[in-house]
Write a protein that holds these residues in place. Structure first.
Motif, PDB file in Angstrom:
ATOM      1  N   VAL A  88     -11.111  -0.742  33.515  1.00 23.45           N
ATOM      2  CA  VAL A  88     -11.015  -1.761  34.278  1.00 23.45           C
ATOM      3  C   VAL A  88     -11.931  -3.119  33.961  1.00 23.45           C
ATOM      4  CG1 VAL A  88     -11.425  -2.603  36.685  1.00 23.45           C
ATOM      5  CG2 VAL A  88     -10.677   0.005  36.200  1.00 23.45           C
ATOM      6  N   ALA A  89     -13.059  -2.917  33.524  1.00 19.70           N
ATOM      7  CA  ALA A  89     -13.875  -3.988  32.677  1.00 19.70           C
ATOM      8  C   ALA A  89     -13.062  -4.666  31.729  1.00 19.70           C
ATOM      9  CB  ALA A  89     -15.319  -3.582  32.462  1.00 19.70           C
ATOM     10  N   GLN A  90     -12.709  -3.874  30.636  1.00 18.20           N
ATOM     11  CA  GLN A  90     -12.068  -4.318  29.641  1.00 18.20           C
ATOM     12  C   GLN A  90     -10.766  -5.057  30.119  1.00 18.20           C
ATOM     13  OE1 GLN A  90     -12.921  -3.805  26.414  1.00 18.20           O
ATOM     14  NE2 GLN A  90     -11.258  -5.283  25.889  1.00 18.20           N
ATOM     15  N   ARG A  91     -10.077  -4.502  31.048  1.00 16.88           N
ATOM     16  CA  ARG A  91      -8.905  -5.164  31.519  1.00 16.88           C
ATOM     17  C   ARG A  91      -9.146  -6.575  32.000  1.00 16.88           C
ATOM     18  NH1 ARG A  91      -3.945  -3.166  34.105  1.00 16.88           N
ATOM     19  NH2 ARG A  91      -4.014  -1.928  32.197  1.00 16.88           N
ATOM     20  N   VAL A  92     -10.407  -6.689  32.826  1.00 16.42           N
ATOM     21  CA  VAL A  92     -10.978  -8.227  33.398  1.00 16.42           C
ATOM     22  C   VAL A  92     -11.055  -8.954  32.269  1.00 16.42           C
ATOM     23  CG1 VAL A  92     -12.834  -9.125  34.479  1.00 16.42           C
ATOM     24  CG2 VAL A  92     -11.889  -7.211  35.421  1.00 16.42           C
ATOM     25  N   LEU A  93     -11.817  -8.648  31.103  1.00 16.47           N
ATOM     26  CA  LEU A  93     -11.997  -9.282  30.000  1.00 16.47           C
ATOM     27  C   LEU A  93     -10.768  -9.748  29.229  1.00 16.47           C
ATOM     28  CD1 LEU A  93     -15.069  -7.215  28.164  1.00 16.47           C
ATOM     29  CD2 LEU A  93     -15.060  -9.397  29.928  1.00 16.47           C
ATOM     30  N   GLU A  94      -9.662  -8.821  29.315  1.00 20.24           N
ATOM     31  CA  GLU A  94      -8.543  -9.274  28.479  1.00 20.24           C
ATOM     32  C   GLU A  94      -7.902 -10.354  29.440  1.00 20.24           C
ATOM     33  OE1 GLU A  94      -7.809  -4.946  26.942  1.00 20.24           O
ATOM     34  OE2 GLU A  94      -6.503  -5.651  28.695  1.00 20.24           O
ATOM     35  N   ARG A  95      -7.932 -10.353  30.936  1.00 16.91           N
ATOM     36  CA  ARG A  95      -7.258 -11.228  31.533  1.00 16.91           C
ATOM     37  C   ARG A  95      -8.299 -12.724  31.392  1.00 16.91           C
ATOM     38  NH1 ARG A  95      -3.318  -9.981  35.174  1.00 16.91           N
ATOM     39  NH2 ARG A  95      -2.784 -12.040  34.919  1.00 16.91           N
ATOM     40  N   LEU A  96      -9.332 -12.513  31.210  1.00 12.32           N
ATOM     41  CA  LEU A  96     -10.227 -13.641  31.233  1.00 12.32           C
ATOM     42  C   LEU A  96     -10.100 -14.602  29.719  1.00 12.32           C
ATOM     43  CD1 LEU A  96     -13.799 -12.787  32.698  1.00 12.32           C
ATOM     44  CD2 LEU A  96     -12.394 -14.313  33.428  1.00 12.32           C
ATOM     45  N   ASP A  97      -9.488 -13.530  28.885  1.00 12.56           N
ATOM     46  CA  ASP A  97      -8.935 -14.337  27.650  1.00 12.56           C
ATOM     47  C   ASP A  97      -8.072 -15.546  27.902  1.00 12.56           C
ATOM     48  OD1 ASP A  97      -8.845 -14.059  24.486  1.00 12.56           O
ATOM     49  OD2 ASP A  97      -7.094 -14.202  25.042  1.00 12.56           O
ATOM     50  N   ALA A  98      -7.283 -15.404  28.741  1.00 10.85           N
ATOM     51  CA  ALA A  98      -6.369 -16.631  29.176  1.00 10.85           C
ATOM     52  C   ALA A  98      -7.279 -18.017  29.353  1.00 10.85           C
ATOM     53  CB  ALA A  98      -5.576 -16.422  30.237  1.00 10.85           C
ATOM     54  N   GLU A  99      -8.403 -17.909  29.795  1.00 11.54           N
ATOM     55  CA  GLU A  99      -9.274 -19.107  30.228  1.00 11.54           C
ATOM     56  C   GLU A  99      -9.612 -19.886  28.766  1.00 11.54           C
ATOM     57  OE1 GLU A  99      -9.376 -19.968  33.285  1.00 11.54           O
ATOM     58  OE2 GLU A  99      -8.452 -17.860  33.850  1.00 11.54           O
ATOM     59  N   LEU A 100      -9.412 -19.509  27.766  1.00 19.60           N
ATOM     60  CA  LEU A 100      -9.774 -19.936  26.597  1.00 19.60           C
ATOM     61  C   LEU A 100      -8.638 -21.147  26.320  1.00 19.60           C
ATOM     62  CD1 LEU A 100     -10.231 -16.952  24.003  1.00 19.60           C
ATOM     63  CD2 LEU A 100     -11.997 -18.719  25.019  1.00 19.60           C
ATOM     64  N   GLY A 101      -7.557 -21.037  27.117  1.00 15.97           N
ATOM     65  CA  GLY A 101      -6.429 -22.216  26.987  1.00 15.97           C
ATOM     66  C   GLY A 101      -6.441 -22.971  28.209  1.00 15.97           C
ATOM     67  N   GLU A 102      -7.372 -22.727  29.276  1.00 18.92           N
ATOM     68  CA  GLU A 102      -7.473 -23.548  30.379  1.00 18.92           C
ATOM     69  C   GLU A 102      -8.531 -24.540  30.371  1.00 18.92           C
ATOM     70  OE1 GLU A 102      -4.939 -23.179  32.760  1.00 18.92           O
ATOM     71  OE2 GLU A 102      -3.939 -21.913  31.550  1.00 18.92           O
ATOM     72  N   THR A 103      -8.167 -25.531  30.917  1.00 22.55           N
ATOM     73  CA  THR A 103      -9.315 -26.827  31.091  1.00 22.55           C
ATOM     74  C   THR A 103      -9.330 -27.253  32.414  1.00 22.55           C
ATOM     75  OG1 THR A 103      -7.824 -28.595  30.122  1.00 22.55           O
ATOM     76  CG2 THR A 103      -9.297 -27.362  28.651  1.00 22.55           C
ATOM     77  N   ASP A 104     -10.708 -27.992  32.712  1.00 23.39           N
ATOM     78  CA  ASP A 104     -10.758 -28.610  34.132  1.00 23.39           C
ATOM     79  C   ASP A 104     -10.211 -30.314  33.747  1.00 23.39           C
ATOM     80  OD1 ASP A 104     -12.718 -30.115  32.607  1.00 23.39           O
ATOM     81  OD2 ASP A 104     -14.528 -29.170  33.741  1.00 23.39           O
ATOM     82  N   GLU A 105     -10.561 -30.576  34.760  1.00 22.41           N
ATOM     83  CA  GLU A 105      -9.954 -32.361  35.001  1.00 22.41           C
ATOM     84  C   GLU A 105     -10.622 -33.152  33.653  1.00 22.41           C
ATOM     85  OE1 GLU A 105     -13.239 -31.927  37.695  1.00 22.41           O
ATOM     86  OE2 GLU A 105     -11.156 -30.822  37.236  1.00 22.41           O
ATOM     87  N   GLN A 106     -11.520 -32.778  33.051  1.00 21.41           N
ATOM     88  CA  GLN A 106     -12.237 -33.556  32.023  1.00 21.41           C
ATOM     89  C   GLN A 106     -12.208 -32.860  30.803  1.00 21.41           C
ATOM     90  OE1 GLN A 106     -16.342 -34.853  33.052  1.00 21.41           O
ATOM     91  NE2 GLN A 106     -15.902 -34.754  35.209  1.00 21.41           N
ATOM     92  N   GLY A 107     -11.159 -32.087  30.761  1.00 24.28           N
ATOM     93  CA  GLY A 107     -10.997 -31.319  29.476  1.00 24.28           C
ATOM     94  C   GLY A 107     -11.712 -30.350  29.083  1.00 24.28           C
ATOM     95  N   ARG A 108     -12.867 -29.815  29.741  1.00 26.77           N
ATOM     96  CA  ARG A 108     -13.630 -28.807  29.405  1.00 26.77           C
ATOM     97  C   ARG A 108     -12.881 -27.197  29.813  1.00 26.77           C
ATOM     98  NH1 ARG A 108     -18.403 -31.792  32.569  1.00 26.77           N
ATOM     99  NH2 ARG A 108     -16.914 -31.406  34.257  1.00 26.77           N
ATOM    100  N   PRO A 109     -13.242 -26.432  28.893  1.00 27.93           N
ATOM    101  CA  PRO A 109     -12.854 -25.056  29.215  1.00 27.93           C
ATOM    102  C   PRO A 109     -13.195 -24.545  30.654  1.00 27.93           C
ATOM    103  CG  PRO A 109     -13.797 -25.041  27.165  1.00 27.93           C
ATOM    104  CD  PRO A 109     -14.068 -26.582  27.769  1.00 27.93           C
ATOM    105  N   SER A 110     -12.075 -23.883  31.302  1.00 26.64           N
ATOM    106  CA  SER A 110     -12.309 -23.685  32.843  1.00 26.64           C
ATOM    107  C   SER A 110     -13.466 -23.008  33.291  1.00 26.64           C
ATOM    108  CB  SER A 110     -11.124 -22.713  33.124  1.00 26.64           C
ATOM    109  OG  SER A 110     -11.104 -21.665  32.448  1.00 26.64           O
ATOM    110  N   MET A 111     -14.067 -22.267  32.255  1.00 24.12           N
ATOM    111  CA  MET A 111     -15.315 -21.229  32.888  1.00 24.12           C
ATOM    112  C   MET A 111     -16.647 -22.136  32.265  1.00 24.12           C
ATOM    113  SD  MET A 111     -14.237 -18.987  34.637  1.00 24.12           S
ATOM    114  CE  MET A 111     -12.501 -18.921  35.027  1.00 24.12           C
ATOM    115  N   PHE A 112     -16.686 -23.206  31.628  1.00 21.37           N
ATOM    116  CA  PHE A 112     -17.664 -24.105  31.300  1.00 21.37           C
ATOM    117  C   PHE A 112     -18.594 -24.438  32.693  1.00 21.37           C
ATOM    118  CE2 PHE A 112     -17.874 -26.236  26.956  1.00 21.37           C
ATOM    119  CZ  PHE A 112     -17.481 -24.910  26.327  1.00 21.37           C
ATOM    120  N   GLY A 113     -19.745 -24.218  32.841  1.00 24.21           N
ATOM    121  CA  GLY A 113     -20.648 -24.595  33.769  1.00 24.21           C
ATOM    122  C   GLY A 113     -20.892 -23.389  34.939  1.00 24.21           C
TER     123      GLY A 113
END
Length: 199
Positions: A88-113
């Motif tokens: 289950v933890a591995q599955r969560v990490l796999e889903r979090l991999d998508a965040e590498l392509g997501e950014t906030d309104e200022q262009g930072r990766p979504s999980m920065f901060g």
């Protein structure tokens, strides 16, 4: 300030879970530093396999992801299975991999901060390796790890006792959890006041 604990037990609710107990202890410790907490036992939800933010109809990850995006601190809690984190933890990490392509309104990766901490339980050795694997994956995804950001308990080998069955929390675990919470709350506030620079 708020935290979201993702409990990666293999046991669906309402079965007792050592991983959930330790996650709740981390949330309680964070509450002492003004951080509100919420908890999701991931196996109770239909989180589909994949590496996208939404894997289509019936996928429960998008709702969990929305809660994560609203949180300042992620608590990843997992049992130890054959020396590794749960599937289950591995599955969560796999889903979090998508965040590498997501950014906030200022262009930072979504999980920065966002700050990430870990909680690992099990009957045999494996906590250090699991913590290291989680830190690497969460750091790559964009989370920031505080000093001493992992707490754990592993019983001696060949002894079937579970963390949830202990009469009291061992002092070493309680002290480590307290340090984790103090440092995580401090780091999350620091990142909120001084965010990472935009590209």
């Amino acid at each position: 300030m708020n935290a979201l604990a993702l409990v990666c037990s293999l046991k669906p609710s309402p079965a007792p879970s050592s991983s959930e107990l330790m996650a709740r202890q981390v949330l309680d410790a964070l509450a002492g530093h003004g951080v509100a907490g919420d908890l999701v036992r991931v196996v109770d939800h239909d989180v589909r396999p994949g590496v996208e933010t939404d894997m289509g109809s019936g996928d429960a990850w998008p709702d969990i992801r929305r809660r994560l995006l609203a949180a300042d601190i992620l608590v990843m809690a997992t049992p130890t299975w054959v020396g590794h984190m749960s599937s289950v933890a591995q599955r969560v990490l796999e889903r979090l991999d998508a965040e590498l392509g997501e950014t906030d309104e200022q262009g930072r990766p979504s999980m920065f901060g966002k700050v990430a901490v870990t909680a690992v339980v099990g009957n045999e050795d494996g906590a250090h390796k699991i913590t290291a694997d989680l830190f690497q994956a969460l750091g790559d995804t964009g989370f920031t790890i505080p000093a001493q950001g992992g707490t754990y308990w592993n019983n001696e080998a060949m002894n079937p006792k579970d963390y949830k069955d202990l009469e009291q929390t061992p002092e070493a675990v309680a002290s480590t959890t307290a340090t984790l919470a103090r440092n995580a709350a401090h780091l999350a506030r620091s990142l909120r006041e001084n965010p990472y620079p935009a590209p």
